[in-house]
Design an enzyme around this catalytic site. Structure first.
Site: not given
Lengths: 328, 579
Positions: B281, B247, B121, B235, B391, B350, B237, B250
């Site tokens: 991100r 979405l 990730f 955030q 995050r 996001h 995304h 990721e």
């Protein structure tokens, strides 16, 4: 999509094998021929196990890709990057109901949509610009929360998963409330009874190591094969569409219905669960698995490819097997 | 007004709220009466949309991964704004929570030997994200909901919209809610409360989140005079599908997908050569916007500029077995099979890194130093803070479950020490709130709340997006305050009691407006670039002046007042952040 052969095998097992077995046991039982009774039971048992194995193989031949295949078929030839689409007007014909003695009436709204507008977005456009009293239940708009189940052009569907233009027939999309759930307002139905049935099959993993379950120091291991046994049935988003499509649920309020029964199988088939016997006993009833008359409509409308119809037949198989193996 | 009494009321039914309910009940040996109040059906909260996975070092000692490395990655990812003591709790407790979800039925993807698989990730040094295909949040939600059904002492009030948090000075007394099914107003009195209402990304028009992500609990806390922290950190995304904003996880990049510009270049090479598509991100989102602003993006017929997420080179089995929902979504929404054709994406709002200001134990702050009594917050609505200015993907599910357990157990311990039940105080605020709601329905305004919402979205999407400019942010503050004044002129067309979503939409808009202003007020003051807050005029991080948390609290006359509190730095001194 759904292969008939898969069901037919299971159908034979559940509809032919079980009565034959019961018949043989009763007949030989009456004549006091205990040894013959055992032999007959044995033969019927072997037959059922064979049917069961074939059924399992059939069902698990393509469990992973099932819903993807379904999706591909429905997607058609649309291709977004092709230019030149304008804004078209469609008619949304929506069933309205506000209680107070008035019945349901269909009302038409003209909406300008793009080639990307979903049926849910079209409904919300009406609410925002034409009639703010329209009610619909929705949340994630990506087919995973299970809120927006409605009947579109006669088929129980998630409003967020349908493209408005492509769904329109002669420029019109007809949106109605589901019928198997009591109507609250417009397109919104009451799910209390549906949730009660889900609760009745005691969802949730049952474990004897209660302390470990919550302290979670260890890891329960599970093989890919064990996972595959229940995975297709764990995709249920509780949208209630299967219940709406089911002819039994629509005529018999007692019937637990395809959603709850598919979830009973989901937990029954999970290798981490330790309550299999009781689970089987609970659904082994007329309002449970034996209420299903195998229309298969539930699997046809499930937007997540859960296939409750096969789950119910597998439970019938398991119930019959357990009777044969354990006598009760 | 119906009156209900409970020991503990939990507002919100996502992963944070339901986990807290279970552990509060367990810790009290099922003695507590607990009520979950949710504006949706409980199993439908936005947590279901979490896709890629949950982070946690499952096999320390058996792999190269350590709790310290997870903590370091998180702190570096946060651009050093995270509180480091809290991050260490996250790293240490996350693996246990993954196992807990195994024990309640989540179908984790497994290795051949039966162990739980982990995938790569963004911003994580090693593969440490456990996953159940690309429906991880959904499976965790179903497991929690099914688990809770076996608890006789936990009631769920589905589709109840809370409009007020009732506090007597610093002490929690209950909440006020409208039953959407009947329109009935309910005063729910309780000795303790947990807010778990999720993020507020619907302040933006282009967002990955559910329609329901309207930050209700955060706004209620603010209106009750409680402080919010770091709201300017939103955030974006990098890979939201256009035009819907849905979405695209990721995990697609974690499993090997590339980002390409109009020329077909893997442009991340220019911005994060070592991590490429798996940079955090904030960096990937800025890279995409930079490409687009330099004319290397593509133009979609819906009007959006975008780049491409390319999965064509990936193994089809990986797509079908590990990313089935991505395929399902792109096929259903755009008719694109990701194995055959790249996916059009751009950054969308996001996650709300900021939220209700809590201590390390999830206890909500009341004043500058003192916590409120009997009130906790957990999940995206809370700011502990473990995510700081940015995050890392898959840290949110671990945050929800780790602090879900913490606040559940803490509230149970608190309640054990409570002898009496102060019931009388909540009555008057409850009656006042009932009058306020009736007043909204009776109002003869001229403003359509949905038009007002669009105006708010336009300000947020344009002026508080990935790159921010000082002048635009100052305008945003003014414009949002002007829009807020129009709220009082909104007209609610639906006067009915049953499932009145017109009224609900208006109440959500009120909440979003409050939080949009908090975002803009915080952002317009922070003269540096840190994590997701990238200011064109101040491109560098400024630890000398801005290594602080922003606090927004309702001041005198209802105007937001702003102050700053220090960041907890323990073992990891701020360094330059490079990938």
């Amino acid at each position: 999509m759904i292969r008939a052969s898969r069901y037919m095998v299971l159908l034979y097992a559940s509809m032919a094998g079980v009565p034959a077995m019961i018949f043989l046991r009763v007949v030989f039982g009456i004549f006091g021929m205990a040894s013959l009774q055992d032999a007959a039971g044995f033969l019927a048992g072997v037959g059922l196990v064979v049917f069961g194995i074939v059924g399992f193989v059939e069902v698990y031949a393509h469990p992973q890709n099932k819903h993807i295949e379904q999706v591909n078929e429905e997607a058609g030839e649309a291709h977004v990057l092709s230019p030149g689409a304008g804004r078209d007007t469609i008619v949304m014909s929506i069933s309205r109901f506000a209680g107070g003695g008035k019945g349901i009436e269909m009302k038409d709204y003209r909406v300008k949509v793009s080639k990307f507008t979903t049926v849910l977005e079209a409904l919300l456009m009406i609410k925002e610009t034409q009639d703010s009293t329209l009610s619909v239940r929705y949340s994630c708009r990506m087919g995973i929360c299970g809120s927006c189940g409605v009947v579109v052009n006669g088929k129980p569907s998630l409003a967020c998963e349908l493209n408005a233009e492509k769904t329109a027939v002669d420029g019109c999309v007809k949106v109605e409330q589901m019928r198997a759930h009591p109507l609250l307002k417009d397109l919104v139905t009451d799910f209390d009874d549906f949730f009660a049935k889900h609760k009745a099959i005691r969802p949730g993993l049952y474990r004897k190591d209660g302390k470990e379950k919550y302290e979670a120091k260890k890891e329960y291991k599970q093989s890919q094969e064990e996972l595959n046994r229940f995975l297709p049935y764990s995709y249920c988003i509780m949208c209630g569409l299967c219940l709406d499509a089911c002819p039994i649920s629509n005529s018999n309020a007692e019937f637990l219905g395809p959603q709850a029964l598919s979830q009973a199988y989901r937990y029954y088939a999970d290798s981490r669960d330790q309550d299999g016997k009781k689970r089987l006993f609970d659904v082994d009833a007329l309002k449970g698995i034996w209420g299903c008359e195998f229309a298969g409509a539930c699997s046809h409308v499930c937007p997540k490819g859960v296939d409750p119809a096969s789950a119910i037949q597998l439970l019938k198989n398991e119930a019959a097997k357990s009777i044969l193996e354990n006598g009760e | 007004m119906e009156i209900l009494d409970y020991d503990l009321v939990i507002l919100g039914s996502g992963i944070g709220g339901m986990t807290a309910a279970i552990h509060a009940s367990r810790k009290s040996s099922a003695r507590l009466s607990i009520c979950i109040v949710t504006k949706l059906h409980a199993m439908r909260s936005h947590s279901v949309s979490a896709e890629g996975g949950i982070s946690g070092v499952l096999y320390p000692g058996k792999s190269d991964d350590t709790f310290d490395l997870h903590a370091y990655d998180t702190i570096k990812g946060s651009d050093y704004l995270a509180d480091q003591d809290a991050v260490e709790i996250l790293a240490k407790n996350a693996p246990g929570e993954i196992k807990f979800f195994d024990h309640i039925g989540v179908p984790w993807n497994r290795e051949r030997d039966g162990r739980i698989s982990q995938r790569a990730f963004g911003g994580m040094s090693l593969k440490r994200t456990a996953f159940a295909a690309d429906k991880t949040g959904f499976f965790m939600m179903r497991a929690l909901y099914d688990e809770i059904l076996s608890y006789g002492n936990i009631d769920i009030l589905h589709e109840h919209f809370a409009t007020k948090l009732i506090l007597e000075k610093d002490t929690f007394r209950g909440i006020f809610a409208i039953d959407l099914n009947t329109g009935e107003m309910k005063l729910i009195r309780a000795k303790a409360g947990i807010i778990a209402t999720g993020g507020a990304s619907r302040a933006y028009g282009f967002t990955t989140t559910s329609y329901s992500s309207t930050g209700d609990g955060t706004a209620l806390a603010y209106n009750a005079g409680l402080p919010l922290k770091d709201m300017e950190f939103v955030q974006f995304h990098p890979t939201a599908l256009i035009p819907s904003g849905i979405l695209i996880t990721e995990a697609a990049r974690g499993e090997g997908a590339y980002l390409r510009n109009a020329k077909g270049e893997r442009f991340m090479e220019r911005y994060a050569a070592s991590k490429m598509e798996l940079a955090p991100r904030d960096i990937v989102s800025r890279s995409i916007i930079t490409e687009i602003e330099n004319g290397r993006g593509l133009k979609h017929e819906s009007g959006f500029d975008y780049v491409l997420l390319d999965m064509r080179h990936m193994d089809k089995e990986v797509i079908d077995g590990r990313l089935p929902m991505i395929k399902e979504i792109t096929v259903k929404m755009l008719g694109i099979d990701p194995a055959e054709e790249p996916i059009p994406v751009r950054p969308a709002a996001h996650f709300t890194m900021g939220g209700i200001h809590t201590g390390i134990d999830g206890k909500v702050f009341y004043g500058k130093k003192d916590p409120a009594k009997g009130l906790w917050a957990v999940g995206e609505c809370a700011c502990v803070s473990v995510h700081g200015a940015n995050r890392l993907g898959s840290n949110s599910l671990s945050q929800c479950s780790v602090w879900g357990r913490i606040v559940g157990e803490e509230s149970s311990d608190y309640l054990k020490a409570q002898a009496g039940f102060e019931r009388s105080y909540a009555m008057k605020p409850g009656e006042e709130e009932m009058e306020r709601i009736s007043g909204i329905l009776d109002r003869k305004g001229t403003v359509n709340p949905y038009s007002l919402k669009s105006e708010m979205h336009a300000v947020m999407d344009r002026k508080l997006y990935v790159y921010r400019r000082m002048k635009a942010m100052a305008e945003a503050v003014r414009e949002l305050h002007a829009l807020e004044k129009k709220i009082g002129e909104c007209y609610i067309e639906d006067k009915g009691a049953t499932y009145n979503t017109n009224l609900r939409d208006f109440l959500e808009l009120e909440n979003l407006m409050t939080l949009s202003i908090a975002i803009a007020e915080g952002a317009s003051r922070r003269k540096e670039s840190r994590g997701a807050h990238a200011v064109v005029e101040f491109p560098k991080r400024d630890d000398k002046n801005w290594l602080v948390h922003t606090i927004v609290q309702k001041g005198r006359g209802g105007k937001p007042s702003i102050y700053y509190v220090p960041v907890k730095i323990t073992r990891w001194k701020p360094q330059e952040r490079k990938y």
